[in-house]
Design an enzyme around this catalytic site. Structure first.
Site, mmCIF file in Angstrom:
data_model
loop_
_atom_site.group_PDB
_atom_site.id
_atom_site.type_symbol
_atom_site.label_atom_id
_atom_site.label_comp_id
_atom_site.label_asym_id
_atom_site.label_seq_id
_atom_site.Cartn_x
_atom_site.Cartn_y
_atom_site.Cartn_z
ATOM 1 N N TYR A 185 32.736 48.254 47.944
ATOM 2 C CA TYR A 185 32.498 47.746 46.588
ATOM 3 C C TYR A 185 33.177 46.390 46.427
ATOM 4 O O TYR A 185 32.575 45.427 45.938
ATOM 5 C CB TYR A 185 33.022 48.740 45.554
ATOM 6 C CG TYR A 185 32.825 48.278 44.128
ATOM 7 C CD1 TYR A 185 31.571 48.327 43.526
ATOM 8 C CD2 TYR A 185 33.898 47.789 43.386
ATOM 9 C CE1 TYR A 185 31.392 47.892 42.218
ATOM 10 C CE2 TYR A 185 33.725 47.359 42.089
ATOM 11 C CZ TYR A 185 32.474 47.416 41.502
ATOM 12 O OH TYR A 185 32.301 46.980 40.208
ATOM 13 N N SER A 237 33.135 42.287 38.498
ATOM 14 C CA SER A 237 34.157 43.280 38.215
ATOM 15 C C SER A 237 35.500 42.603 38.438
ATOM 16 O O SER A 237 35.585 41.624 39.186
ATOM 17 C CB SER A 237 34.017 44.473 39.165
ATOM 18 O OG SER A 237 35.172 45.281 39.168
#
Length: 224
Positions: free
Chosen positions: A93, A80
């Site tokens: 995350y 990401s």
């Protein structure tokens, strides 16, 4: 909390035995967990590390002996731009994505002599279930109301506007990257993701450059 590592090994071994040769492995397990660090439960912390980080590490480790023996291959690790850029309310995350990026960047250097390439895919926001279905939210504390930490609630509400990324176009760029030689270390998908990443990295470099004298001050003097 740990993933079922023996099951990962078995799945990989069985897949290579069934197909004989596998040229591309895509590691895409992961989900978003939102909330301030102290809002998260121990179980939530353990689960996201097992899924997003440890599971991906073990899948890659299980695949390497097979890829090495067959003379090469490509590993695509879905990361990401959150592996380079951090936002409040998303600490665990980011911990998993920063972690898998460091792991893959090191392993890529280890296995390059075996003709094994590794690519980290860094997508920005996309119209997938990641935001609008699978995202998990901690048990929120009132102490963080009005704090930037809870700004993610607006992002998860589709009525505030959908993410700009087209998952079909993103998938096409990932597939195309398999043919690139050498394998690109990173593949940023989404103009917003690229802009934010470049801005963050420039600021990070500028901060490091202010520390030249400080860093040198901790070395032994020349000749000692």
């Amino acid at each position: 909390m740990l993933p079922d590592v023996p099951a990962i090994h078995k799945l990989v071994d069985d897949s290579f035995e069934k197909f004989g040769r596998i040229d591309v492995i895509i590691s895409n397990a992961g989900y978003g967990l939102f909330g301030a660090a102290e809002e998260l439960s121990d179980a939530e912390v353990g689960h996201i590390i097992a899924t997003n980080l440890t599971g991906s590490i073990q899948l890659i480790r299980s695949s390497l002996p097979h890829l090495r023996k067959q003379g090469g291959g490509r590993i695509i690790q879905i990361s990401s731009y959150g592996g380079q850029v951090a936002f409040p309310g998303n600490s665990m995350y980011h911990a998993t994505k920063f972690g898998i990026e460091g792991f893959c960047e090191s392993v890529a250097q280890e296995v390059a002599p075996f003709n094994i390439g590794i690519t980290l895919v860094e997508p920005g926001g996309a119209r997938t279930e990641f935001r609008y279905g699978s995202a998990q939210v901690a048990n929120l504390m009132s102490e963080y109301d009005g704090n930037p930490t809870h700004g993610f609630l607006n992002m998860l509400d589709a009525s505030n506007g959908l993410a700009p990324g087209d998952p079909v176009r993103m998938a096409s760029r990932i597939i195309e990257s398999v043919e690139q030689e050498p394998a690109p270390m990173r593949l940023v998908l989404g103009s917003q993701a690229l802009t934010n990443t470049i801005s963050t990295l420039k600021a990070r470099v500028a901060d490091y450059e202010t520390q030249t004298e400080l860093a040198a001050s901790t070395d032994f003097p020349a000749g000692e």
